[in-house]
Write an enzyme that holds these catalytic residues in place. Structure first.
Site, PDB file in Angstrom:
ATOM      1  N   MET A   1      -5.237  15.919  -5.347  1.00  0.00           N
ATOM      2  CA  MET A   1      -5.715  16.098  -3.857  1.00  0.00           C
ATOM      3  C   MET A   1      -6.902  15.100  -3.711  1.00  0.00           C
ATOM      4  O   MET A   1      -7.827  15.496  -4.410  1.00  0.00           O
ATOM      5  CB  MET A   1      -5.536  17.214  -3.265  1.00  0.00           C
ATOM      6  CG  MET A   1      -5.693  17.332  -1.717  1.00  0.00           C
ATOM      7  SD  MET A   1      -5.353  18.917  -1.251  1.00  0.00           S
ATOM      8  CE  MET A   1      -3.564  19.120  -1.292  1.00  0.00           C
TER       9      MET A   1
ATOM     10  N   GLY B   1      -6.695   9.651  -4.531  1.00  0.00           N
ATOM     11  CA  GLY B   1      -6.006   8.209  -4.257  1.00  0.00           C
ATOM     12  C   GLY B   1      -4.706   8.112  -4.731  1.00  0.00           C
ATOM     13  O   GLY B   1      -4.393   6.978  -4.894  1.00  0.00           O
TER      14      GLY B   1
ATOM     15  N   GLU C   1       4.018  12.419  -2.463  1.00  0.00           N
ATOM     16  CA  GLU C   1       3.937  14.008  -2.265  1.00  0.00           C
ATOM     17  C   GLU C   1       5.068  14.566  -2.930  1.00  0.00           C
ATOM     18  O   GLU C   1       5.886  15.396  -2.452  1.00  0.00           O
ATOM     19  CB  GLU C   1       3.660  14.331  -0.910  1.00  0.00           C
ATOM     20  CG  GLU C   1       2.493  13.623  -0.222  1.00  0.00           C
ATOM     21  CD  GLU C   1       1.169  14.297  -0.552  1.00  0.00           C
ATOM     22  OE1 GLU C   1       1.222  15.198  -1.721  1.00  0.00           O
ATOM     23  OE2 GLU C   1       0.088  14.138  -0.066  1.00  0.00           O
TER      24      GLU C   1
ATOM     25  N   CYS D   1     -15.233  16.393  -7.283  1.00  0.00           N
ATOM     26  CA  CYS D   1     -15.511  17.759  -7.006  1.00  0.00           C
ATOM     27  C   CYS D   1     -16.585  17.811  -5.687  1.00  0.00           C
ATOM     28  O   CYS D   1     -17.801  17.327  -5.565  1.00  0.00           O
ATOM     29  CB  CYS D   1     -16.200  18.648  -7.990  1.00  0.00           C
ATOM     30  SG  CYS D   1     -16.715  20.191  -7.818  1.00  0.00           S
TER      31      CYS D   1
ATOM     32  N   CYS E   1     -13.785  20.627  -9.599  1.00  0.00           N
ATOM     33  CA  CYS E   1     -13.678  20.299 -11.179  1.00  0.00           C
ATOM     34  C   CYS E   1     -13.305  21.997 -12.025  1.00  0.00           C
ATOM     35  O   CYS E   1     -13.077  22.920 -11.151  1.00  0.00           O
ATOM     36  CB  CYS E   1     -15.222  20.048 -11.663  1.00  0.00           C
ATOM     37  SG  CYS E   1     -16.403  21.352 -11.449  1.00  0.00           S
TER      38      CYS E   1
HETATM   39 ZN   LIG Z   1     -17.738  20.999  -9.782  1.00  0.00          ZN
END
Ligand SMILES: [Zn+2]
Length: 186
Positions: A1, A4, A73, A129, A169
């Site tokens: 998500m 890109g 998707e 993140c 992350c």
């Molecule tokens: Zn992070």
């Protein structure tokens, strides 16, 4: 998500069309964030698509001379997509599939893991993140954003943008206030 994926998919569709190729672009009918029959990236790239509710409908949309099938998707189309994609590839078509590989709670999100195992080529894109700026292979659902019930991995439970999900992350793949999931480390 936010990695890109759709941008990359649209880029490949554009390249094929510039080369004069007939392309079938497929989206899920319930994913109408960008209007019916249209896929769009977070950066604004957009292309018309054939909206389907089941993977089995995809071959019916092929036109004479179609050489590339692009599916966006793909996680919404479920495990049935594996056999459909395999059939199209066996018939000599190029098939490009974009989708989420993990759910918001960090588990493999079929059919992408199976498709990745069977594909000749895999491009793994990561987002950034939202907490620390490192590469983000995961995403989280923001608390209170969606009343998903037990349909957490269905289209209705998953359609959403920056207001609903955030890229994270490994270190930040839990929502503040919730305990960490104890799933298998990948
Ligand atoms: Zn992070």
């Amino acid at each position: 998500m936010f990695a890109g994926k759709t941008t990359e998919l649209v880029r490949r569709v554009d390249r094929a069309r510039i080369a004069g190729c007939e392309v079938l672009v497929v989206s899920h009918a319930l994913d109408d964030r960008h209007g019916p029959g249209r896929i769009a990236s977070h950066t604004g790239l957009a292309v018309a698509s054939r909206a389907v509710t089941r993977a089995a409908e995809i071959p019916g949309h092929l036109q004479p001379g179609t050489v590339l099938v692009a599916v966006d998707e793909a996680q919404f189309l479920g495990p049935e997509l594996v056999d459909v994609v395999t059939g199209l590839a066996d018939d000599g078509l190029d098939v490009v599939v974009a989708g989420l590989t993990v759910t918001f709670d960090g588990r493999p999100f079929e059919p992408l893991p199976s498709l990745m195992a069977l594909a000749e080529s895999v491009t793994r894109l990561t987002a950034v993140c939202t907490v620390c700026g490192r590469d983000a292979a995961y995403h989280v659902r923001l608390e209170g954003a969606v009343a998903g019930g037990d349909a957490l991995t269905t289209v209705a439970g998953y359609v959403g943008g920056a207001e609903t999900y955030q890229a994270r992350c490994r270190a930040h793949r839990t929502v503040t206030g919730q305990s960490s999931t104890s799933g298998t480390k990948l």
